[in-house]
Design an enzyme around this catalytic site. Sequence first.
Site, PDB file in Angstrom:
ATOM      1  N   GLY A 112       0.672  -1.268  -0.110  1.00 45.85           N
ATOM      2  CA  GLY A 112       0.290   0.189  -0.011  1.00 45.85           C
ATOM      3  C   GLY A 112       0.613   1.371  -0.116  1.00 45.85           C
ATOM      4  O   GLY A 112       2.466   0.962  -0.362  1.00 45.85           O
ATOM      5  N   SER A 129       3.157   4.958   1.697  1.00 38.85           N
ATOM      6  CA  SER A 129       3.431   5.161   2.982  1.00 38.85           C
ATOM      7  C   SER A 129       2.819   5.050   3.809  1.00 38.85           C
ATOM      8  O   SER A 129       3.317   4.920   5.395  1.00 38.85           O
ATOM      9  CB  SER A 129       5.391   6.137   1.909  1.00 38.85           C
ATOM     10  OG  SER A 129       5.932   5.678   1.617  1.00 38.85           O
ATOM     11  N   GLU A 131       6.118  -3.118   1.576  1.00 35.33           N
ATOM     12  CA  GLU A 131       5.874  -2.738  -0.145  1.00 35.33           C
ATOM     13  C   GLU A 131       4.644  -1.264   0.478  1.00 35.33           C
ATOM     14  O   GLU A 131       4.225  -1.885  -0.658  1.00 35.33           O
ATOM     15  CB  GLU A 131       5.526  -4.181  -1.131  1.00 35.33           C
ATOM     16  CG  GLU A 131       6.080  -5.128  -0.253  1.00 35.33           C
ATOM     17  CD  GLU A 131       7.924  -5.135  -0.850  1.00 35.33           C
ATOM     18  OE1 GLU A 131       8.257  -3.701  -1.267  1.00 35.33           O
ATOM     19  OE2 GLU A 131       8.638  -6.236  -0.798  1.00 35.33           O
TER      20      GLU A 131
END
Length: 516
Positions: free
Chosen positions: A244, A246, A266
């Site tokens: 998704g 940050s 990730e």
Amino acid sequence: MAIDIKQVLKNLGIDQVNQGVSSGTKWFDTAGDTTASYSPIDGELIGKVKNATWDDYEKLITKAQKAFVIWRKVPAPIRGEVIRQIGLELRKHKDDLGALVSYEMGKIFQEGKGEVQEMIDICDFAVGQSRLINGVSLQSERVDHRLFEQYQPLGVVGIVTSFNFPVAVWAWNTALAAIAGDVVIWKPSSKTPLSAIATQKLIQKVLKENDVPEGVFNLIVAKSSVMGDQFLNDHRIPLMSVTGSSAVGKRVGEIVGKRLGKTILELGGNNAVIITPSADIPMALSSTVFGTVGTAGQRCTSTRRIIIHESIYEEVKEKLVNAYHKIKDRVGSPLDEKFLVGPLIDQGSVINFLNAVKRVQEEGGKILFGGEKLTGKGFESGNYVMPCIAEAENHYSIVQEETFAPIVYLIKYAGDIYDAIAIQNDVPQGLSSCCFTLNVREAEIFVSSAGSDCGIANVNVGTSGAEIGGAFGGEKETGGGRESGSDAWKVYMRRQTSTVNYGTALPLAQGIKFDF
């Protein structure tokens, strides 16, 4: 080739209303509400899904925990054989699943099939890895002792995937987790639930034929209000793998970290291409255009910035704008092979794109091409935009952010390769990067410790797209996690150091005397 979506849905077992909970070998009716999945391509209803409740989740994780006790004892090569057969099943349905991914997510059909190929490739990789799960034998300092390290199954792995790769990222995690002896609970994006349901239905046949325990491969479609923080905070899940933004990753890290759980994160990318004076410019342009407009800029590895030496800046700029003019008429339905750029996933993404175009101009940037929402015939869904090129400076606040859409910033640099690298690294994210150069010194500097600070650093290969053989992931606000190839399998296992005393005495380490 015309794609008959109705036939595709029939082939994949997608109904008008679909259950959202599966334990791998069984599907369950739920008490949750029903939501719909619409195609970003034409706005048409694809199908509906019955969402899970928290009670459904509790039933599912109980099954998962029981299944783990059985699955962890199955020899790894036998677990690998199940994954091999899943890969074969995906091969049979590659076109159909690729078409559904394209229709539900919006990427072109070639990319949809490519995503399924990634699933097949990681299955192949995992089959081999199932016979190579190894440890290390060490030298003990004590007589008649054996010191060694080994890897053991971890438990239940939670997997949260994003809309842009609705099935491949699940496969990256699941194939490795399964051969490691873990069981998985997959929560797919609410924007692309049918691709996940189709995948689960494809593997169900394999699971039944191999008597895989119920609860090893679990799927649960649920709203974040039901399975958001509660899912992350579940102490029964030792590892959470989340893809998704940050911002999402920071939230995940906070919640899972507080309970000392493990994470694979990730997250966002702000990926740059450096083009030096010695670059093969045609090669750089060819690669960069795909990196910027492929998947309509909705890849975590999409090219966001192009850092060009001042001596070739005008030449590269002109050729890049000309290249964009060639794709101007190639924006349209991704199910039609004549188009190269499809829609954004939804109206929210369109708004974010338009806001980025506005902000870069407000900060002093200049639009060189595109940047508008497309209307008219073929664009009725309202999700299509014209890919944008903007001149900018790296310090602009909008350039420091990741806009998940096809907007790329041209940035000029002077000096040498170190100056370009300094610009590239001067963003919060650190996923993918590349340098186009035919100068071996520049190339080696770029991949050295003084070079790119990203998890992926390529030379004469663009930022977008990665082979499954290498570990995938990034640094800084990209999360630091690794998935897919290399030794990424280790994160799905617990590392154990063991000592076996096969002698008749009991010496202590470090020569300690403790007599009583």
